[in-house]
Design an enzyme around this catalytic site. Structure first.
Site, PDB file in Angstrom:
ATOM      1  N   ARG A   1      47.471 -20.866  58.939  1.00  0.00           N
ATOM      2  CA  ARG A   1      48.084 -22.073  59.472  1.00  0.00           C
ATOM      3  C   ARG A   1      47.899 -23.222  58.482  1.00  0.00           C
ATOM      4  O   ARG A   1      46.917 -23.256  57.718  1.00  0.00           O
ATOM      5  CB  ARG A   1      47.457 -22.439  60.826  1.00  0.00           C
ATOM      6  CG  ARG A   1      47.726 -21.434  61.921  1.00  0.00           C
ATOM      7  CD  ARG A   1      47.089 -21.875  63.227  1.00  0.00           C
ATOM      8  NE  ARG A   1      47.702 -23.078  63.759  1.00  0.00           N
ATOM      9  CZ  ARG A   1      48.808 -23.094  64.500  1.00  0.00           C
ATOM     10  NH1 ARG A   1      49.425 -21.957  64.801  1.00  0.00           N
ATOM     11  NH2 ARG A   1      49.315 -24.228  64.955  1.00  0.00           N
TER      12      ARG A   1
ATOM     13  N   CYS B   1      55.871 -32.058  65.764  1.00  0.00           N
ATOM     14  CA  CYS B   1      55.410 -30.676  65.639  1.00  0.00           C
ATOM     15  C   CYS B   1      56.320 -29.700  66.384  1.00  0.00           C
ATOM     16  O   CYS B   1      57.429 -29.437  65.936  1.00  0.00           O
ATOM     17  CB  CYS B   1      53.959 -30.547  66.091  1.00  0.00           C
ATOM     18  SG  CYS B   1      53.150 -29.058  65.437  1.00  0.00           S
TER      19      CYS B   1
ATOM     20  N   HIS C   1      50.476 -35.164  63.818  1.00  0.00           N
ATOM     21  CA  HIS C   1      49.804 -35.449  65.086  1.00  0.00           C
ATOM     22  C   HIS C   1      48.742 -36.523  64.843  1.00  0.00           C
ATOM     23  O   HIS C   1      48.725 -37.184  63.833  1.00  0.00           O
ATOM     24  CB  HIS C   1      49.079 -34.197  65.590  1.00  0.00           C
ATOM     25  CG  HIS C   1      49.946 -33.099  66.082  1.00  0.00           C
ATOM     26  ND1 HIS C   1      50.613 -33.160  67.274  1.00  0.00           N
ATOM     27  CD2 HIS C   1      50.217 -31.871  65.554  1.00  0.00           C
ATOM     28  CE1 HIS C   1      51.248 -32.010  67.471  1.00  0.00           C
ATOM     29  NE2 HIS C   1      51.032 -31.231  66.442  1.00  0.00           N
TER      30      HIS C   1
END
Length: 248
Positions: free
Chosen positions: A132, A97, A198
């Protein structure tokens, strides 16, 4: 004491460690020790210099915007040349990320000066208008012994675009990936991997941890090791659960 050792450098553990990214280090350590392989962990924070020959696998997780800005300046001042030398000499690198975004040339945020990256790969990240990119994700990747599925969770405001000569880590089966447009996720150049996944990544994809361990040992020994098989019933169940969540 084992004659084999995996030597890992964890970059910015106090700043780039969000969404349980610490679990990636734990998985690497346990899968080494279960095989009788020594695990040596070093850490480097702001101001710390790096010896490019001292470690065979480098790891950087994700972080908040303010931490990412701090890390960017420190990477340029104290670590960029050493990390480039390490990768050029065969070290592996896993960046997740925010760490992934810093592998490239820059991270551009409207109204602010671009954050410079390491320049290890040809990519740029831009904070574009829109929501997002959040959710479970599944990709098909050709890493290690052949095509495999990698499952995880993504949550990023930046959109990453690879240069023409770069290879994505994989192709999106479900989820958004680098930018929600081109179907690519992550980047792969040799033994360097950048990804938005993640969750953390390696507990859900234990086979990928073994690939990284093998790469690290190859740099030290000069040969690709045959890693002892482990009882991965629980790891396979975790992977399949993550796959189902992404496809749901």
């Amino acid at each position: 004491m084992s004659s084999l050792a995996v030597r890992v450098m964890w970059l910015y553990p106090d700043h780039m460690n969000i969404y349980a990214d610490r679990g990636n280090i734990s998985v690497l350590e346990h899968r080494c020790r279960w095989r009788g392989i020594d695990f040596e962990l070093g850490t480097a924070g702001p101001g710390d210099a790096i010896d490019p020959d001292a470690h065979d696998l480098y790891y950087m997780g994700g972080g908040q915007d303010r931490d990412q800005a701090l890390v960017t300046r420190d990477l340029a001042d104290t670590k960029r040349d050493s990390l480039a030398a390490a990768v050029d000499s065969g070290a592996s690198f896993l960046a997740v990320c925010g760490g992934y975004q810093l592998l490239g040339h820059s991270y551009e945020v409207p109204g602010s000066d671009p954050l410079p990256g390491l320049g290890l790969v040809d990519l740029r990240t831009v904070r574009e208008p829109g929501e997002r990119l959040i959710g479970n994700v599944l990709i098909e990747a050709d890493v290690g012994s052949g095509p495999r599925r990698i499952a995880g969770f993504e949550n990023h405001g930046g959109r990453t675009y690879l240069g023409d000569g770069e290879q994505p880590l994989g192709r999106v089966v479900s989820g958004f990936g680098n930018n929600g447009k081109d179907g690519a996720e992550g980047v792969r150049r040799g033994k360097l991997i950048g990804t938005y996944l993640h969750g953390p990544l390696l507990p859900k994809n234990a086979w990928l941890a073994d690939v990284l361990i093998g790469w690290a040992l190859e740099r030290r020994t000069g040969t690709v090791p045959d890693l002892e098989p482990l009882d991965d019933e629980m790891e396979r169940a975790a992977h399949e659960s993550a796959v189902r969540a992404a496809l749901r």
